[in-house]
Design a protein around this motif. Structure first.
Motif, PDB file in Angstrom:
ATOM      1  N   LYS A  98       0.839  -1.200   0.000  1.00 56.06           N
ATOM      2  CA  LYS A  98       0.000   0.000   0.000  1.00 56.06           C
ATOM      3  C   LYS A  98       0.877   1.254   0.000  1.00 56.06           C
ATOM      4  N   GLU A 101       2.465   1.715  -3.366  1.00 57.35           N
ATOM      5  CA  GLU A 101       1.534   2.304  -4.327  1.00 57.35           C
ATOM      6  C   GLU A 101       1.422   3.808  -4.118  1.00 57.35           C
ATOM      7  N   GLU A 102       1.281   4.203  -2.856  1.00 55.50           N
ATOM      8  CA  GLU A 102       1.171   5.630  -2.546  1.00 55.50           C
ATOM      9  C   GLU A 102       2.421   6.378  -3.037  1.00 55.50           C
ATOM     10  N   TYR A 176      -0.862  -9.447  -2.734  1.00 55.79           N
ATOM     11  CA  TYR A 176      -1.188  -8.167  -2.078  1.00 55.79           C
ATOM     12  C   TYR A 176      -2.023  -7.228  -2.932  1.00 55.79           C
ATOM     13  N   ASP A 178      -5.162  -5.543  -5.031  1.00 52.50           N
ATOM     14  CA  ASP A 178      -6.592  -5.405  -4.729  1.00 52.50           C
ATOM     15  C   ASP A 178      -7.398  -6.522  -5.397  1.00 52.50           C
ATOM     16  N   GLY A 182      -5.891  -8.714  -1.569  1.00 53.45           N
ATOM     17  CA  GLY A 182      -4.785  -8.568  -0.619  1.00 53.45           C
ATOM     18  C   GLY A 182      -4.213  -9.885  -0.136  1.00 53.45           C
TER      19      GLY A 182
END
Ligand code: 6GU
Length: 236
Positions: A98, A101-102, A176, A178, A182
């Protein structure tokens, strides 16, 4: 995306010139700049560490070279977006997909690689003025320094930049992601269908994609519940 890395072992980061990341840099998708912290020292021995106030084992990275290095770095940006500055530290928040990705959506990321017992705590506090500062760990174990951690994070981030991976669908169908809720990825096979007495699960040869999807999801759940049961709870 621009990625800067400040380290006392810049040669460590030479691996970033290889493979997928090196290709992305050559293709102009990525601008990686590695800096030697000692370039911002002024004494004959190019000193970057000192003993800890309050006592204790080990050495602490002095604030002055970091301050000057980060001043110069902050001055060097052309983009208006606030750059993200990551202090590598075993005491940081734990890096995951996560966060990768951010960070992959940022224009500029910099890594400050700590060594010894860490960097004088005032540096991160001061850096908040010019950067979005985060302290990040790559897992629950201790490394000698942040260089390998910066490489791990760089690889996880860069492969998410559009155009870096040839087939973007492979990003959708991995652990992991979406699309996989996950979970950890199901087992995969290629030819031959029989190898050393071991057969590929028959369902994968059936051509029935509904059944195959259901089988893969079931495998993902089983593997995840065995190896990482906490991921099942997070997804619910
Ligand atoms: Cl980011 N740095 C160090 N020194 N040790 C670590 C780490 C980082 N992440 C896990 N262990």
């Amino acid at each position: 995306m621009r990625i800067d890395v400040i380290s006392i072992f810049p040669e460590y980061l030479s691996g970033l010139e290889l493979s997928l990341i090196g290709k992305a840099a050559k293709a102009g998708l990525l601008d990686i700049r590695v800096h030697d912290l000692r370039d911002w020292t002024h004494d004959r021995h190019r000193t970057v560490d000192d003993t800890p106030y309050g006592g204790g084992a080990g050495m602490v990275m002095k604030p002055e070279p970091w301050g000057e290095a980060l001043d110069d770095l902050a001055e060097s940006y052309e983009s208006d977006e606030r750059p993200t500055l990551i202090f590598t530290s075993p005491s940081g928040e734990v890096f995951n997909q996560k966060l990768a990705e951010e960070l992959s959506a940022k224009e500029s990321i910099a890594f400050a690689c700590g060594r010894y017992e860490g960097i004088d705590a005032r540096v991160a506090k001061w850096a908040n003025e010019k950067f979005d500062v985060r302290e990040v760990s790559i897992g629950d174990y201790v490394l000698n320094g942040g260089e390998v951690a910066a490489m791990v994070m760089t690889e996880a981030i860069v492969r998410l930049i559009p155009g870096v991976i040839g087939n973007p669908q492979s990003l959708v169908e991995e652990s992991y992601s979406d699309a996989e809720e996950g979970l950890l990825e199901y087992p995969i096979y290629t030819k031959p269908a029989s190898w050393r007495g071991l057969d590929v699960p028959e369902i994968l040869l059936s051509g029935n994609h509904g059944k195959i999807d259901r089988w893969r999801r079931e495998q993902s759940r089983m593997i995840t519940s065995l190896r990482r049961p906490e991921l099942l709870e997070e997804g619910e």
